[in-house]
Enzyme design. Structure first.
Site, short mmCIF file in Angstrom:
data_model
loop_
_atom_site.label_atom_id
_atom_site.label_comp_id
_atom_site.label_asym_id
_atom_site.label_seq_id
_atom_site.Cartn_x
_atom_site.Cartn_y
_atom_site.Cartn_z
N GLU A 189 0.84 -1.21 0.00
CA GLU A 189 0.00 0.00 0.00
C GLU A 189 0.87 1.25 0.00
O GLU A 189 0.59 2.22 -0.73
CB GLU A 189 -0.93 -0.01 1.22
N SER A 286 -0.64 -6.49 7.71
CA SER A 286 -0.31 -5.37 8.58
C SER A 286 -1.32 -5.21 9.71
O SER A 286 -0.95 -5.13 10.89
CB SER A 286 -0.25 -4.08 7.76
#
Ligand code: SF4
Length: 383
Positions: A189, A286
C-alpha cells in the site's frame, strides 16, 4: 455449528441498529457505504471510539473461557477484492492474472490460485492483452501507465479507502506541500501511495525518523498515513510531526480505516481481562500484526496464527480466558476451526462480544458490474 452467546455492546451498553446509506461524490469507485448507524461527518457508525463493554460482563465467566471478538475478520475492502477475482474467473474464465497477493492472507490466495488465478509480482509477467487485477492495496500511477502501454485489460480491486489516501496525496502535492507518509516503507500500500508523488513524499515509521526529516519549507508540510496502522503508534508519530512542523496539515478524516480501528478497539476492550489473545491472520498482514501489538502493549500475551495448527500447547498452560479475533483479511472458517480446536482443549464457555456493529459495503468495479450484467441468464432462473 458454533454454540455461543452474543453480547452486543453499544454506547453505554445500548444496542445500535438504525441504518444510513451514504453516497460518496467525486470518486468513481466509491459507490456507497452502508453504515450501521451514525453519519458521514464523523463516520461514527463504524468506528470504535466511545464504546465500553458493560462493567462486570466478563467477570461473570467461569472456567476456561473463549471470548470471540466482533467485529473481526473480513472488512469491506477485502470482501470486494475477493469477489472481484471470483467473479472475473467465472465471467472470463482462467487464467486471470492478479498483481501481488489480492489480500494478505495465504489461505485466500491459495483458494483463488486453485480456481485459476495467477499471482504475479509485476505486470511485466502478464502476457500482452490479458486481464490483470490490481490488489486491494493499490498501485502507483507508474504501474497503471505501464499496464496500459502493454495493452493489459485492468480490473482495479484497490480498496476505496486506499484510493482516498491516493487522492489526498495528489491534492497535497498539487498544492505544493512536502508530503510525509506514515507507514511501513515496503508494504504494497505504501509503495503505491508513495508513487502518486514520489518527488515530494518521504515515508516515516517512527517518531525518531521524524527528527531526521528535511523539507524545503517547514510551513508547507502535510501528512498522510497507511490505512492499517496502530492507532496509538500513529498518534505518537503525528504528535512528533506537529512538534517539528507546527503548521503541518493532515487529511480531513483519519486515513486509518474503520476496520483497522474497530478491531483494535475490540482488542483493547478485552485485553486486560484475557490471559492470552490469539489473532488469526497471515504474517504479512499489517492490520493483523497491529492487533497483536495492541494486546502486547497492554501487557497481554498475544500471538498471530495463520490457523489453529500454529497454536503451541504451552501457550494454553495457565490461560483461563482466551480472546480470539481475526485480521481484516482472515476468512471466518479459520476462526471457526480455531473455536473448535479450543473447545476440544476445554474452552467450552464461548462468549461472542460484539463491541460495535459494522455494516460497511463497497460497490464492485465497473468491469465486474458489466461482466455480471452481460452474463447469460440461467435457464432455470426464468421459470
Ligand atoms: S483493511 Fe481497511 S483499507 Fe484495507 S482493505 Fe480493509 S477496509 Fe480497505
Amino acid at each position: 455449528m458454533r454454540e455461543s452467546c452474543t453480547l452486543r455492546i453499544g454506547r453505554g451498553g445500548v444496542p445500535q441498529s438504525n441504518s444510513l446509506k451514504v453516497d460518496f461524490l467525486g470518486c468513481p469507485s466509491w459507490q456507497s457505504w452502508d453504515f450501521g448507524f451514525g453519519n458521514l461527518a464523523g463516520e461514527e457508525g463504524n468506528r470504535g471510539s466511545g464504546f465500553n463493554i458493560v462493567a462486570g460482563t466478563l467477570a461473570k465467566t467461569e472456567g476456561k473461557t473463549l471470548l470471540l471478538l466482533k467485529p473481526r475478520g473480513f472488512c469491506a475492502g477485502v470482501v470486494r477484492a475477493i469477489d472481484v477475482v471470483r467473479i472475473a474467473l467465472e465471467a472470463f474464465g482462467p487464467p486471470i492474472y492478479v498483481r501481488k497477493e489480492i489480500v494478505h492472507n495465504s489461505f485466500v490466495v491459495e483458494e483463488l490460485r486453485g480456481k485459476g488465478a495467477v499471482f504475479v509480482d509485476s505486470e511485466d509477467e502478464v502476457p500482452n492483452g490479458e486481464r490483470i487485477i490490481f490488489s486491494a492495496h493499490g498501485v502507483s500511477p507508474e504501474v497503471r501507465e505501464h499496464s496500459a502501454r502493454r495493452g493489459l485489460r485492468v480490473i482495479d480491486a484497490t480498496c476505496p479507502l486506499v484510493t482516498k489516501v491516493h487522492v489526498e496525496a495528489v491534492k497535497f502535492a498539487r498544492e505544493g506541500y512536502s508530503l510525509i507518509l506514515i507507514g511501513h516503507k515496503d508494504h504494497d500500500e505504501v509503495v503505491g501511495t508513495l508513487g502518486e508523488a514520489p518527488l515530494v513524499t518521504q515515508v516515516v515509521g517512527s517518531p525518531e525518523q521524524v527528527k531526521k526529516l528535511s523539507v524545503p519549507d517547514p510551513n508547507r508540510v502535510a501528512y498522510l498515513t497507511q490505512t492499517t496502522l496502530s492507532l496509538d503508534e500513529t498518534k505518537d508519530i503525528i504528535a512528533a510531526l506537529k512538534q517539528r512542523f507546527p503548521n503541518i496539515k493532515g487529511p480531513a478524516a483519519q486515513d486509518i480505516c474503520y476496520a483497522t480501528e474497530n478491531r483494535q478497539v475490540a482488542v483493547k476492550q478485552v485485553a486486560s481481562e484475557s490471559d492470552l489473545l490469539l489473532v488469526v491472520g497471515s504474517e504479512n498482514s499489517s492490520n493483523s500484526n497491529r492487533l497483536v501489538e495492541v494486546a502486547r502493549n497492554l501487557g497481554t500475551t498475544a500471538h498471530l496464527i495463520d490457523s489453529c495448527n500454529d497454536i503451541e500447547p504451552e501457550w494454553l498452560k495457565g490461560a483461563t480466558t482466551i480472546a480470539l479475533t481475526a485480521g481484516a483479511s482472515a476468512p471466518e472458517h479459520l476462526v471457526d476451526e480455531t473455536v473448535t480446536f479450543l473447545r476440544e482443549k476445554g474452552y467450552a464457555n464461548v462468549h461472542e462480544l460484539e463491541v460495535m456493529p459494522e455494516n460497511v459495503r463497497f460497490g464492485l468495479p465497473p468491469e465486474i458490474v458489466e461482466a455480471i450484467a452481460a452474463a447469460p441468464v440461467n435457464a432455470g432462473d426464468g421459470a
